[in-house]
Design an enzyme around this catalytic site. Structure first.
Site, PDB file in Angstrom:
ATOM      1  N   PHE A   1       0.860  -1.181   0.000  1.00 44.03           N
ATOM      2  CA  PHE A   1       0.000   0.000   0.000  1.00 44.03           C
ATOM      3  C   PHE A   1       0.899   1.234   0.000  1.00 44.03           C
ATOM      4  O   PHE A   1       1.887   1.267   0.711  1.00 44.03           O
ATOM      5  CB  PHE A   1      -0.914  -0.014   1.231  1.00 44.03           C
ATOM      6  CG  PHE A   1      -2.137   0.836   1.086  1.00 44.03           C
ATOM      7  CD1 PHE A   1      -3.234   0.373   0.397  1.00 44.03           C
ATOM      8  CD2 PHE A   1      -2.169   2.105   1.632  1.00 44.03           C
ATOM      9  CE1 PHE A   1      -4.359   1.159   0.253  1.00 44.03           C
ATOM     10  CE2 PHE A   1      -3.286   2.900   1.498  1.00 44.03           C
ATOM     11  CZ  PHE A   1      -4.388   2.429   0.808  1.00 44.03           C
TER      12      PHE A   1
ATOM     13  N   GLU B   1      -0.405  -5.829   8.101  1.00 38.30           N
ATOM     14  CA  GLU B   1       0.096  -7.205   7.972  1.00 38.30           C
ATOM     15  C   GLU B   1       1.572  -7.349   8.319  1.00 38.30           C
ATOM     16  O   GLU B   1       2.092  -8.471   8.396  1.00 38.30           O
ATOM     17  CB  GLU B   1      -0.162  -7.717   6.553  1.00 38.30           C
ATOM     18  CG  GLU B   1      -1.623  -7.974   6.228  1.00 38.30           C
ATOM     19  CD  GLU B   1      -2.416  -6.701   5.936  1.00 38.30           C
ATOM     20  OE1 GLU B   1      -3.638  -6.716   6.162  1.00 38.30           O
ATOM     21  OE2 GLU B   1      -1.824  -5.700   5.479  1.00 38.30           O
TER      22      GLU B   1
ATOM     23  N   VAL C   1       1.696   4.884   6.157  1.00 38.80           N
ATOM     24  CA  VAL C   1       0.283   5.102   6.466  1.00 38.80           C
ATOM     25  C   VAL C   1       0.059   6.611   6.429  1.00 38.80           C
ATOM     26  O   VAL C   1       0.736   7.359   7.137  1.00 38.80           O
ATOM     27  CB  VAL C   1      -0.094   4.537   7.856  1.00 38.80           C
ATOM     28  CG1 VAL C   1      -1.572   4.714   8.119  1.00 38.80           C
ATOM     29  CG2 VAL C   1       0.303   3.067   7.966  1.00 38.80           C
ATOM     30  N   ILE C   2      -0.869   7.032   5.579  1.00 36.64           N
ATOM     31  CA  ILE C   2      -1.171   8.453   5.425  1.00 36.64           C
ATOM     32  C   ILE C   2      -2.555   8.722   5.995  1.00 36.64           C
ATOM     33  O   ILE C   2      -3.515   8.009   5.685  1.00 36.64           O
ATOM     34  CB  ILE C   2      -1.102   8.873   3.949  1.00 36.64           C
ATOM     35  CG1 ILE C   2       0.307   8.605   3.391  1.00 36.64           C
ATOM     36  CG2 ILE C   2      -1.488  10.344   3.789  1.00 36.64           C
ATOM     37  CD1 ILE C   2       0.433   8.788   1.888  1.00 36.64           C
TER      38      ILE C   2
ATOM     39  N   THR D   1     -10.826   9.561   8.422  1.00 40.39           N
ATOM     40  CA  THR D   1     -11.439   8.753   9.479  1.00 40.39           C
ATOM     41  C   THR D   1     -10.392   8.358  10.516  1.00 40.39           C
ATOM     42  O   THR D   1      -9.207   8.637  10.360  1.00 40.39           O
ATOM     43  CB  THR D   1     -12.061   7.467   8.888  1.00 40.39           C
ATOM     44  OG1 THR D   1     -11.001   6.622   8.410  1.00 40.39           O
ATOM     45  CG2 THR D   1     -13.019   7.779   7.739  1.00 40.39           C
TER      46      THR D   1
ATOM     47  N   HIS E   1      -9.273   5.514  11.013  1.00 44.55           N
ATOM     48  CA  HIS E   1      -8.535   4.341  10.529  1.00 44.55           C
ATOM     49  C   HIS E   1      -7.025   4.522  10.698  1.00 44.55           C
ATOM     50  O   HIS E   1      -6.323   3.597  11.096  1.00 44.55           O
ATOM     51  CB  HIS E   1      -8.888   4.098   9.060  1.00 44.55           C
ATOM     52  CG  HIS E   1      -8.269   2.887   8.460  1.00 44.55           C
ATOM     53  ND1 HIS E   1      -8.675   1.609   8.780  1.00 44.55           N
ATOM     54  CD2 HIS E   1      -7.277   2.750   7.546  1.00 44.55           C
ATOM     55  CE1 HIS E   1      -7.959   0.735   8.099  1.00 44.55           C
ATOM     56  NE2 HIS E   1      -7.103   1.403   7.345  1.00 44.55           N
TER      57      HIS E   1
ATOM     58  N   PHE F   1      11.472  -0.651  13.139  1.00 45.44           N
ATOM     59  CA  PHE F   1      10.252   0.027  12.694  1.00 45.44           C
ATOM     60  C   PHE F   1      10.598   1.053  11.617  1.00 45.44           C
ATOM     61  O   PHE F   1      11.259   2.044  11.890  1.00 45.44           O
ATOM     62  CB  PHE F   1       9.607   0.727  13.895  1.00 45.44           C
ATOM     63  CG  PHE F   1       8.289   1.380  13.606  1.00 45.44           C
ATOM     64  CD1 PHE F   1       7.122   0.628  13.627  1.00 45.44           C
ATOM     65  CD2 PHE F   1       8.203   2.735  13.342  1.00 45.44           C
ATOM     66  CE1 PHE F   1       5.900   1.226  13.376  1.00 45.44           C
ATOM     67  CE2 PHE F   1       6.981   3.344  13.087  1.00 45.44           C
ATOM     68  CZ  PHE F   1       5.824   2.585  13.110  1.00 45.44           C
TER      69      PHE F   1
END
Length: 145
Positions: free
Chosen positions: A12, A47, A71-72, A76, A78, A105
């Protein structure tokens, strides 16, 4: 030194993840003559901890495992759930009593796409390269302890 490193990478926001991988490989090649980087793709950042756990429970022998992704923030909650789940999952694996290698990380958590591009820019301060440098340093530390 030629360390064997597993990288779990989220597909993603793949363009961002690819830049992190390029930066990591570039940094690795400064210190290691032979590439022993094995890349495993997962659908999304959520995942990553599961794949790390699978490697830790397999017969594979690595000197370290890195989780890369991006992750952007959207409109929401999420974003918060995914970021918390991934970071908590990775740290819980790193702190398991049976874990004897660094679990690193490398998941960007940004408020917009431009921030993600800036942090993954292969011609600037690429976070993939920074995480790889920290990984190599941490491997040396773990071997010393």
């Amino acid at each position: 030194m030629n360390y064997k490193i597993a990288i779990i990478v989220s597909e993603f926001n793949k363009d961002i993840s690819n830049n992190l991988i390029i930066g990591a490989k570039k940094e690795y090649s400064k210190y290691c003559s032979d590439s022993h980087i094995h890349i495993y793709d997962v659908p999304g950042a959520f995942e990553i901890p599961g794949a790390i756990n699978k490697i830790l429970n397999s017969d594979s022998i690595y000197d370290a495992i890195i989780g890369f992704g991006c992750v952007i923030k959207g409109e929401t909650a999420h974003f918060e759930y995914i970021c918390n789940s991934v970071s908590n999952g990775i740290i819980s694996l790193a702190l398991r009593e049976s874990t004897s290698i660094p679990i690193m990380f490398g998941v960007l958590t940004t408020y917009n796409y431009d921030q993600a591009l800036e942090r993954s820019d292969i011609n600037k301060k690429n976070k993939g390269g920074e995480v790889m440098r920290a990984t190599l340093d941490t491997i040396k530390l773990y071997k010393k302890i």
